[in-house]
Design a protein around this motif. Structure first.
Motif, mmCIF file in Angstrom:
data_model
loop_
_atom_site.group_PDB
_atom_site.id
_atom_site.type_symbol
_atom_site.label_atom_id
_atom_site.label_comp_id
_atom_site.label_asym_id
_atom_site.label_seq_id
_atom_site.Cartn_x
_atom_site.Cartn_y
_atom_site.Cartn_z
ATOM 1 N N MET A 1 13.226 4.169 3.410
ATOM 2 C CA MET A 1 12.265 2.942 3.184
ATOM 3 C C MET A 1 11.018 3.419 3.056
ATOM 4 O O MET A 1 10.262 2.744 2.271
ATOM 5 N N LEU A 2 10.650 4.334 3.821
ATOM 6 C CA LEU A 2 9.172 4.946 3.942
ATOM 7 C C LEU A 2 9.103 6.313 3.899
ATOM 8 O O LEU A 2 9.979 7.006 4.694
ATOM 9 N N ARG A 3 8.271 7.038 2.895
ATOM 10 C CA ARG A 3 8.105 8.458 2.865
ATOM 11 C C ARG A 3 6.924 8.935 3.049
ATOM 12 O O ARG A 3 6.248 8.336 1.885
ATOM 13 N N LEU A 4 6.373 9.640 3.761
ATOM 14 C CA LEU A 4 5.305 10.358 3.846
ATOM 15 C C LEU A 4 5.046 11.813 3.086
ATOM 16 O O LEU A 4 6.047 12.387 3.548
ATOM 17 N N GLU A 5 4.501 12.398 2.127
ATOM 18 C CA GLU A 5 4.757 13.574 1.576
ATOM 19 C C GLU A 5 3.234 14.189 1.645
ATOM 20 O O GLU A 5 2.355 14.032 1.193
ATOM 21 N N GLY A 6 3.232 15.289 2.525
ATOM 22 C CA GLY A 6 2.004 16.047 2.727
ATOM 23 C C GLY A 6 0.847 15.420 2.979
ATOM 24 O O GLY A 6 -0.307 15.527 1.948
ATOM 25 N N VAL A 7 0.696 14.313 3.720
ATOM 26 C CA VAL A 7 -0.466 13.540 3.797
ATOM 27 C C VAL A 7 -1.628 14.158 4.679
ATOM 28 O O VAL A 7 -1.207 14.591 5.828
ATOM 29 N N ASP A 8 -2.803 14.391 3.967
ATOM 30 C CA ASP A 8 -4.014 14.567 4.972
ATOM 31 C C ASP A 8 -4.665 13.450 4.937
ATOM 32 O O ASP A 8 -4.999 12.649 4.283
ATOM 33 N N ALA A 9 -5.357 13.103 6.212
ATOM 34 C CA ALA A 9 -6.279 12.215 6.470
ATOM 35 C C ALA A 9 -7.414 12.561 7.075
ATOM 36 O O ALA A 9 -7.710 13.502 7.993
ATOM 37 N N PHE A 10 -8.479 11.906 6.850
ATOM 38 C CA PHE A 10 -9.989 12.377 7.310
ATOM 39 C C PHE A 10 -10.640 11.263 7.828
ATOM 40 O O PHE A 10 -10.425 10.187 7.322
ATOM 41 N N TYR A 11 -11.457 11.298 8.962
ATOM 42 C CA TYR A 11 -12.550 10.573 9.240
ATOM 43 C C TYR A 11 -13.905 11.270 9.115
ATOM 44 O O TYR A 11 -14.106 12.089 9.830
ATOM 45 N N GLY A 12 -14.645 10.799 8.057
ATOM 46 C CA GLY A 12 -15.865 11.839 7.484
ATOM 47 C C GLY A 12 -15.384 13.121 7.386
ATOM 48 O O GLY A 12 -14.609 13.289 6.596
ATOM 49 N N ASP A 13 -15.790 14.063 8.011
ATOM 50 C CA ASP A 13 -15.610 15.557 8.027
ATOM 51 C C ASP A 13 -14.292 15.840 8.596
ATOM 52 O O ASP A 13 -13.805 16.987 8.696
ATOM 53 N N LEU A 14 -14.012 15.216 9.764
ATOM 54 C CA LEU A 14 -12.940 15.382 10.774
ATOM 55 C C LEU A 14 -11.554 15.133 10.102
ATOM 56 O O LEU A 14 -11.207 13.980 9.965
ATOM 57 N N GLN A 15 -10.824 16.319 9.993
ATOM 58 C CA GLN A 15 -9.454 15.877 9.437
ATOM 59 C C GLN A 15 -8.634 15.689 10.639
ATOM 60 O O GLN A 15 -8.287 16.299 11.854
ATOM 61 N N LEU A 17 -5.212 14.455 10.068
ATOM 62 C CA LEU A 17 -3.837 14.878 9.620
ATOM 63 C C LEU A 17 -3.495 15.823 8.675
ATOM 64 O O LEU A 17 -4.281 15.928 7.835
ATOM 65 N N PHE A 18 -2.719 16.680 8.814
ATOM 66 C CA PHE A 18 -2.497 18.009 8.130
ATOM 67 C C PHE A 18 -1.213 17.985 7.478
ATOM 68 O O PHE A 18 -0.301 18.262 8.088
ATOM 69 N N GLY A 19 -1.181 17.594 6.297
ATOM 70 C CA GLY A 19 0.255 17.785 5.446
ATOM 71 C C GLY A 19 1.423 17.076 6.224
ATOM 72 O O GLY A 19 2.267 17.546 6.366
ATOM 73 N N VAL A 20 0.972 15.979 6.846
ATOM 74 C CA VAL A 20 2.336 15.185 7.409
ATOM 75 C C VAL A 20 3.291 14.523 6.626
ATOM 76 O O VAL A 20 2.964 13.863 5.498
ATOM 77 N N SER A 21 4.622 15.062 6.338
ATOM 78 C CA SER A 21 5.545 14.487 5.743
ATOM 79 C C SER A 21 6.810 13.987 6.583
ATOM 80 O O SER A 21 7.107 14.620 7.826
ATOM 81 N N LEU A 22 7.114 12.822 6.508
ATOM 82 C CA LEU A 22 8.176 12.287 7.339
ATOM 83 C C LEU A 22 8.956 10.954 6.671
ATOM 84 O O LEU A 22 8.252 10.625 5.552
ATOM 85 N N GLU A 23 9.930 10.660 6.939
ATOM 86 C CA GLU A 23 10.890 9.876 6.377
ATOM 87 C C GLU A 23 11.387 8.928 7.353
ATOM 88 O O GLU A 23 12.125 9.182 8.185
ATOM 89 N N VAL A 24 11.180 7.648 6.997
ATOM 90 C CA VAL A 24 11.715 6.695 7.825
ATOM 91 C C VAL A 24 12.923 5.668 7.113
ATOM 92 O O VAL A 24 12.490 5.181 6.228
#
Ligand SMILES: Nc1ncnc2c1ncn2[C@@H]1O[C@H](COP(=O)(O)OP(=O)(O)OP(=O)(O)O)[C@@H](O)[C@H]1O
Ligand SMILES: [Mg+2]
Length: 234
Positions: A1-15, A17-24
């Motif tokens: 249903m849901l898949r994350l593939e190598g997700v990076d996320a930032f708040y401004g310069d602060l990272q 999430l680092f390459g999060v991959s998961l499958e729900v």
């Protein structure tokens, strides 16, 4: 249903999430656990579209959500109960619940869904005309879950629904999550009650400092030595 593939996320310069991959997978309960500041809420915000992912993809029912704004994701059935409940304290319980049914899809079924929510949480019906801000912590959490259900979610994301609740209420909330799932809603649950969450979950993953370190069946993770040492004090 849901898949994350190598997700990076930032708040401004602060990272965060680092390459999060998961499958729900559809139909189950997926638990996301980890210490404070691990990036659990950020992961939910990326899925609901409140935080943009800088790299990687988020797919829901095979559709890439990159260009789908948050409001439209609710239409698709992705609904989040935020950390800290976020009710409107000076509106009644019923008014708060009805606000959840704002999408076209949910509006048509509003009365039937309200009946379902009141059956799930009879105390909300008893308190229907009471201001949400005057509910107890546990009742507020029920109201927040009820409001999310009013949107007719396919994927219900709960961010630490048991935070600050007495043990007896923690049990009630976990029971309710099980019922909601049995009624056909896929659940993504963020929890600090690691043992209970992993017992309930069909699948689970562990985040550490923005990186996914373990993923597997809920009960399988319960037996993982590293997880036992880090989160269960064993
Ligand atoms: N709005 C924000 N602005 C800047 N940094 C943020 C923001 N929200 C979170 N962060 C940072 O991102 C990182 C991950 O935070 P996040 O809220 O996702 O963690 P969490 O796993 O949900 O933690 P908790 O269990 O405490 O709720 C943390 O370092 C946090 O300080
Ligand atoms: Mg959080």
């Amino acid at each position: 249903m849901l898949r994350l593939e190598g997700v990076d996320a930032f708040y401004g310069d602060l990272q965060a999430l680092f390459g999060v991959s998961l499958e729900v997978p559809a139909g189950g309960i997926f638990a996301l656990v980890g210490a404070n500041a691990a990036g659990k809420s950020t992961t939910l915000r990326v899925i609901s579209g409140l935080v943009a992912s800088r790299h990687g993809r988020v797919l829901f029912d095979g559709e890439d959500l990159a260009r789908v704004p948050a409001a439209r994701r609710v239409d698709l059935g992705i609904v989040q109960v935020p950390e800290g409940r976020r009710l409107f304290p000076f509106m009644t319980v019923t008014e708060n619940l009805l606000l959840g049914a704002h999408t076209a899809r949910a509006r048509g079924e509003r009365d039937a869904t309200l009946g379902y929510v009141y059956r799930l949480f009879p105390v909300l019906q008893e308190r229907a005309a009471q201001l949400a801000g005057s509910l107890s912590g546990g009742e507020q959490q029920m109201c927040a879950i009820g409001r999310a259900l009013m949107a007719r979610p396919k994927l219900l994301m709960l961010d630490e629904p048991t935070l600050g609740l007495a043990p007896v209420l923690v049990g009630r909330i976990f029971e309710t999550v099980r019922t909601i799932n049995a009624d056909g809603v896929t659940v993504l649950l963020v929890e600090q009650n690691v043992r209970q969450a992993l017992t309930l979950a069909t699948r689970a993953c562990v985040l550490e400092s923005g990186t996914l370190v373990l993923q597997g069946a809920g009960r399988e993770l319960l037996g993982d030595e590293r997880l036992k040492r880090a989160y269960l004090g064993l």
